[in-house]
Motif scaffolding. Structure first.
Motif, short mmCIF file in Angstrom:
data_model
loop_
_atom_site.label_atom_id
_atom_site.label_comp_id
_atom_site.label_asym_id
_atom_site.label_seq_id
_atom_site.Cartn_x
_atom_site.Cartn_y
_atom_site.Cartn_z
N MET A 197 39.31 36.34 42.77
CA MET A 197 38.98 37.76 42.63
C MET A 197 40.11 38.54 41.96
SD MET A 197 35.94 37.85 43.62
CE MET A 197 35.81 39.60 43.26
N ALA A 198 41.35 38.08 42.13
CA ALA A 198 42.47 38.73 41.45
C ALA A 198 42.31 38.59 39.94
CB ALA A 198 43.79 38.12 41.91
N LEU A 199 41.89 37.43 39.49
CA LEU A 199 41.67 37.21 38.06
C LEU A 199 40.46 38.00 37.57
CD1 LEU A 199 42.20 33.33 38.02
CD2 LEU A 199 43.70 34.99 36.92
N LEU A 200 39.37 37.92 38.32
CA LEU A 200 38.11 38.54 37.89
C LEU A 200 38.21 40.06 37.83
CD1 LEU A 200 35.14 38.05 37.15
CD2 LEU A 200 34.61 38.10 39.59
N ASP A 201 38.97 40.67 38.73
CA ASP A 201 39.04 42.14 38.80
C ASP A 201 40.25 42.71 38.09
OD1 ASP A 201 36.68 42.64 40.08
OD2 ASP A 201 37.52 42.52 42.10
N ASP A 202 40.95 41.90 37.31
CA ASP A 202 42.09 42.44 36.58
C ASP A 202 41.59 43.33 35.44
OD1 ASP A 202 45.12 42.22 36.36
OD2 ASP A 202 44.50 41.82 34.30
N TYR A 203 42.46 44.20 34.96
CA TYR A 203 42.05 45.13 33.90
C TYR A 203 42.18 44.53 32.51
CZ TYR A 203 47.09 45.85 33.30
OH TYR A 203 48.44 45.66 33.10
N GLU A 204 42.86 43.38 32.38
CA GLU A 204 43.00 42.73 31.08
C GLU A 204 41.86 41.73 30.88
OE1 GLU A 204 46.97 41.74 29.51
OE2 GLU A 204 47.69 42.19 31.53
N VAL A 205 41.27 41.76 29.68
CA VAL A 205 40.10 40.95 29.40
C VAL A 205 40.38 39.46 29.52
CG1 VAL A 205 38.51 40.26 27.54
CG2 VAL A 205 38.94 42.68 27.99
N LYS A 206 41.56 39.02 29.10
CA LYS A 206 41.83 37.58 29.13
C LYS A 206 41.83 37.03 30.55
CE LYS A 206 46.91 38.05 28.92
NZ LYS A 206 48.11 37.65 28.16
N TYR A 207 42.28 37.84 31.51
CA TYR A 207 42.26 37.39 32.90
C TYR A 207 40.84 37.47 33.49
CZ TYR A 207 47.32 37.56 32.55
OH TYR A 207 48.62 37.34 32.16
N LYS A 208 40.07 38.46 33.06
CA LYS A 208 38.67 38.53 33.48
C LYS A 208 37.92 37.28 33.03
CE LYS A 208 37.84 43.50 33.85
NZ LYS A 208 37.39 43.41 35.25
N ILE A 209 38.18 36.83 31.81
CA ILE A 209 37.52 35.63 31.32
C ILE A 209 37.91 34.42 32.16
CG2 ILE A 209 37.40 34.03 29.36
CD1 ILE A 209 37.61 36.45 27.51
N GLN A 210 39.18 34.33 32.53
CA GLN A 210 39.61 33.24 33.41
C GLN A 210 38.89 33.31 34.76
OE1 GLN A 210 43.87 32.95 33.85
NE2 GLN A 210 44.23 32.87 31.65
N GLY A 211 38.77 34.53 35.30
CA GLY A 211 38.08 34.70 36.57
C GLY A 211 36.62 34.30 36.48
N ILE A 212 35.96 34.66 35.38
CA ILE A 212 34.55 34.27 35.19
C ILE A 212 34.43 32.76 35.11
CG2 ILE A 212 32.61 34.38 33.60
CD1 ILE A 212 33.47 37.21 32.88
N GLN A 213 35.38 32.11 34.44
CA GLN A 213 35.35 30.65 34.34
C GLN A 213 35.47 30.00 35.72
OE1 GLN A 213 38.58 30.13 31.56
NE2 GLN A 213 37.22 30.11 29.79
N VAL A 214 36.33 30.55 36.57
CA VAL A 214 36.47 30.01 37.92
C VAL A 214 35.18 30.22 38.71
CG1 VAL A 214 37.75 30.13 40.09
CG2 VAL A 214 38.96 30.41 37.92
#
Length: 418
Positions: A197-214
């Protein structure tokens, strides 16, 4: 007493620690830092080769009864996995081949439950400890009834994000999610959900993409009952919907495709087909997410629109005839790129994607499509004529160029066939 082999292993693992500068790699414009990172990359490639050789020796020792400690196993995995998987700037394909070879030779893979627990508890959890997610109970992995810290907790959450000093940690989290068996997820739930959730809810798109992948990886394995019982399904739904509002980044098309696809999968996993909940969530994805959330603001962003067209067919198929409630928006939106516009021509990729989505609409909404047949046929016909004329002009221009370059053959090309 520390042996020379242990010392060498620890030294090599330190060489493989990814510099924190890679977290802002796309923002670096100075020559000196980029050169230093390139130099580190060359040293790391050699270190991976040395590590592969060392592990072969250690495996021979293991057969004699000298085994890796669980801490060594965890450190090895966390060091090597970011080079074997993902798309980080710190890796190359050559490094990835060596890293995959290392993972394939590790005798303790696939990982046991104690090893996964050790990695998540001792290697991953400390990295995210300074940024607890305000909507999560970190001890249970359940959604909180109200955000911890009050209404401004979401803003405070973005302060002091020390976990971003560890590039590659998201790749390790995804690797762990892929290794957890369905029946083990509940045991490790409180360890895997906070970093996800830390990755998915980050404000930077690259981390959101990582969160979606997880999340996408998790949805292939995690029991639907666990998602619903802990309230994480609703939390992920909200996070994925937020992803659809990020339209200004160069990674936006990738983000939109991933978020739409994962939202659809989450709905299909956590709701029963034919129920109002299932239908309402699909309508929210199409109506609020794509139509109102993206198309309303993406007139000047063809790459974002193309991403939605690519992701649309599975959503339409899941809704079935239910998507007929949106025909007044869907049909005009999809025929728009097919109409000839000399000053603002649409690329063939956008037109093909629109045609594929239209094809699904015609199949799924057959009882209601009668009133739209003239609009659709007119747009398709105009598109075909425009493309035919364009190809004919290109062919004629090609012959003119050929005549100019090869004058001795001009009579042959200029003479019509009998």
């Amino acid at each position: 007493m520390v042996t020379s082999t242990e010392l060498s292993l620890n030294t090599l693992l330190k060489f493989l620690q990814i510099p924190a500068e890679y977290a802002r790699y796309e923002q670096i414009v100075e020559t000196e830092p980029l050169a230093a990172l390139d130099e580190w990359k060359c040293r790391t490639k050699n270190a991976l080769g040395e590590l592969a050789a060392l592990l072969k020796q250690r495996q021979a020792d293991e057969e004699k009864g000298l085994v890796f400690s669980i801490q060594e196993q965890a450190d090895l995995i966390c060091a090597v996995v970011p080079f074997a998987e993902g798309d980080g700037e710190w890796r190359s394909e050559e490094m990835a081949v060596v890293a995959r070879g290392i993972l394939e030779t590790m005798l303790f893979l696939p990982p046991s439950v104690p090893l996964l627990r050790h990695i998540l508890t001792n290697n991953i959890k400390p990295i995210f400890r300074s940024n607890p997610h305000p909507s999560l109970n970190l001890e249970t992995g359940r959604k909180l009834a109200r955000p911890a810290g009050g209404p401004m907790a979401s803003q405070d959450y973005y302060d002091s994000q020390t976990w971003k000093q560890h590039p590659g940690v998201g790749v390790v989290v995804q690797w762990c999610a892929n290794c957890i068996e369905p029946e083990v997820y509940e045991e490790l739930w409180h360890l895997i959900i906070p970093p996800t959730m830390a990755l998915l809810d980050d404000y930077e798109v690259k981390y959101k993409i990582q969160g979606i992948q997880v999340v996408s990886t998790m949805l292939e394995r995690v029991p639907a009952s666990l998602l619903k019982r802990t309230g994480i399904d609703g939390l992920i739904h909200i996070s994925l919907k937020t992803c659809l509002s990020h339209l200004q980044n160069e990674e936006t098309p990738r983000l939109l495709r991933s978020a739409i696809s994962t939202s659809l999968t989450l709905t299909q996993r956590t709701t029963d087909l034919g129920t109002s909940e299932h239908f309402n969530q699909l309508c929210a994805l199409l109506g609020e997410g794509i139509i109102s959330g993206i198309w309303t603001y993406a007139d000047d962003k063809p790459a974002a629109v193309l991403a939605t067209y690519d992701a649309l067919p599975p959503v339409l198929e899941a809704l079935g005839v239910g998507c007929s409630r949106y025909l007044n928006v869907l049909v005009p939106q999809l025929v728009h790129p097919l109409l000839p516009k000399p000053l603002v021509p649409f690329g063939p990729e956008l037109q093909i994607a629109a045609l594929r989505a239209l094809n699904v609409i015609i199949e799924q909404c057959a009882p209601r499509i009668q009133g739209w047949k003239t609009v659709i046929l007119d747009a398709v016909g105009r598109c075909w004529v425009t493309m035919y004329d364009s190809e004919r002009d290109k062919a004629a221009k090609g012959l003119e160029n050929l005549d100019r370059d090869h004058g001795e053959y001009s009579f042959f090309y200029a003479t019509p066939m009998p």
